[in-house]
Scaffold this active site. Structure first.
Site, PDB file in Angstrom:
ATOM      1  N   PRO A  21       0.799  -1.081   0.045  1.00 14.84           N
ATOM      2  CG  PRO A  21      -0.727  -1.498   1.641  1.00 14.84           C
ATOM      3  CD  PRO A  21       0.415  -1.925   1.106  1.00 14.84           C
ATOM      4  CG  ASN A  22      -0.650   4.479   1.016  1.00 16.41           C
ATOM      5  OD1 ASN A  22      -1.334   4.782   0.469  1.00 16.41           O
ATOM      6  ND2 ASN A  22      -0.646   3.655   2.265  1.00 16.41           N
ATOM      7  NE  ARG A  29       3.501   6.767   2.016  1.00 15.25           N
ATOM      8  CZ  ARG A  29       3.786   5.574   2.344  1.00 15.25           C
ATOM      9  NH1 ARG A  29       4.447   4.725   1.726  1.00 15.25           N
ATOM     10  NH2 ARG A  29       3.499   5.024   3.443  1.00 15.25           N
ATOM     11  CE1 TYR A  34       8.707   5.251   3.420  1.00 15.45           C
ATOM     12  CE2 TYR A  34       6.998   7.109   3.461  1.00 15.45           C
ATOM     13  CZ  TYR A  34       7.441   6.008   3.966  1.00 15.45           C
ATOM     14  OH  TYR A  34       6.802   5.406   4.885  1.00 15.45           O
ATOM     15  CG  ASN A  85       8.523  -1.585   0.922  1.00 15.65           C
ATOM     16  OD1 ASN A  85       7.757  -1.976   2.044  1.00 15.65           O
ATOM     17  ND2 ASN A  85       9.082  -0.570   0.523  1.00 15.65           N
ATOM     18  CB  ALA A  88       1.147   0.280   6.541  1.00 10.34           C
ATOM     19  CD  GLU A 109      10.479  -6.990   6.825  1.00 12.84           C
ATOM     20  OE1 GLU A 109      10.774  -8.081   7.278  1.00 12.84           O
ATOM     21  OE2 GLU A 109       9.927  -6.144   7.193  1.00 12.84           O
ATOM     22  CG  HIS A 111      10.830  -1.966   5.398  1.00  6.31           C
ATOM     23  ND1 HIS A 111       9.414  -1.913   5.018  1.00  6.31           N
ATOM     24  CD2 HIS A 111      10.938  -2.765   6.117  1.00  6.31           C
ATOM     25  CE1 HIS A 111       8.796  -2.895   5.671  1.00  6.31           C
ATOM     26  NE2 HIS A 111       9.976  -3.717   6.277  1.00  6.31           N
ATOM     27  NE  ARG A 118       9.265   6.518   9.116  1.00  6.30           N
ATOM     28  CZ  ARG A 118       8.177   6.195   8.187  1.00  6.30           C
ATOM     29  NH1 ARG A 118       8.479   5.068   7.212  1.00  6.30           N
ATOM     30  NH2 ARG A 118       7.032   6.824   7.888  1.00  6.30           N
TER      31      ARG A 118
HETATM   32  C1  DQA Z   1       7.897   1.407   4.457  1.00  5.07           C
HETATM   33  C2  DQA Z   1       7.869   1.512   5.789  1.00  5.07           C
HETATM   34  C3  DQA Z   1       6.462   1.359   6.344  1.00  5.07           C
HETATM   35  O1  DQA Z   1       6.421   1.418   7.941  1.00  5.07           O
HETATM   36  C4  DQA Z   1       5.459   2.395   5.818  1.00  5.07           C
HETATM   37  O2  DQA Z   1       4.351   2.128   6.206  1.00  5.07           O
HETATM   38  C5  DQA Z   1       5.526   2.283   4.363  1.00  5.07           C
HETATM   39  C6  DQA Z   1       6.829   2.231   3.504  1.00  5.07           C
HETATM   40  C7  DQA Z   1       9.201   1.681   3.742  1.00  5.07           C
HETATM   41  O3  DQA Z   1       9.574   1.394   2.688  1.00  5.07           O
HETATM   42  O4  DQA Z   1      10.006   2.409   4.449  1.00  5.07           O
HETATM   43  O5  DQA Z   1       4.564   2.255   3.524  1.00  5.07           O
HETATM   44  O6  DQA Z   1       7.620  -0.002   4.025  1.00  5.07           O
END
Ligand code: DQA
Length: 163
Positions: A21-22, A29, A34, A85, A88, A109, A111, A118
């Site tokens: 998501p996102n 964003r 990011y 990735n 959330a 995994e 990020h 954070r």
């Molecule tokens: C994320 C970190 C997550 O906590 C966050 O919700 C994201 C992006 C990252 O790539 O840093 O959507 O996965």
């Protein structure tokens, strides 16, 4: 000649690079966290690194948990490894953990941000409980490093079975 042809015609191992998501909003964003790079930029970097590593890249993004579960199940049969990735959903999804636990694939995994610098709720990852390794805080470069890790792990099946 026949043997040479057979070797060349072998399909490359496919790595599913899955984004949750996102992550479609990268570039606009929260750029302070990011960066300004887009998901398309990350995809291009993955494809380029995949070429040098001899991997085929299947790069996808969804905002939906069930879609990610379906893709992870698909990877069991179609992929040699997964780079994930989960956004959330990393911090909330037992369904993703269960789907990953049902695969016997290397899972890295990723990020973009350092989730440990954070908010506290980002410090826990369900994905990590099923991941072979975790890379965070290195931005888009983390995806390339994850592909390098998968490329190495693909050739190390006995080592993984010993765990
Ligand atoms: C994320 C970190 C997550 O906590 C966050 O919700 C994201 C992006 C990252 O790539 O840093 O959507 O996965």
């Amino acid at each position: 000649m026949g043997e040479l042809y057979r070797v060349r015609s072998c399909a490359l191992p496919t790595v599913f690079v899955l984004n949750g998501p996102n992550l479609n909003l990268l570039g606009v964003r929260e750029p302070a966290i990011y960066g300004r790079g887009t998901l398309a930029d990350i995809e291009a970097r993955c494809r380029s690194r995949g070429t040098t590593l001899g991997l085929a890249i299947d790069f996808r993004q969804t905002n939906h948990e069930g879609q990610l579960v379906d893709w992870i199940q698909e990877a069991r049969l179609a992929a040699a490894g997964i780079v994930l990735n989960a956004g959330a959903l990393t911090h909330t999804s037992v369904a993703l953990l269960d789907a990953l636990s049902a695969t016997d694939l290397p899972v890295i995994e990723v990020h973009l941000s350092n989730i440990f610098r954070r908010e506290r709720f980002r410090h826990h990852s369900y994905v990590s409980l099923a991941a072979t390794g975790v890379i965070c805080g290195l931005g888009a470069r983390g995806y390339e490093l994850a592909l390098e890790a998968v490329a190495g792990l693909i050739g190390e099946v006995p080592a993984r079975e010993e765990r």
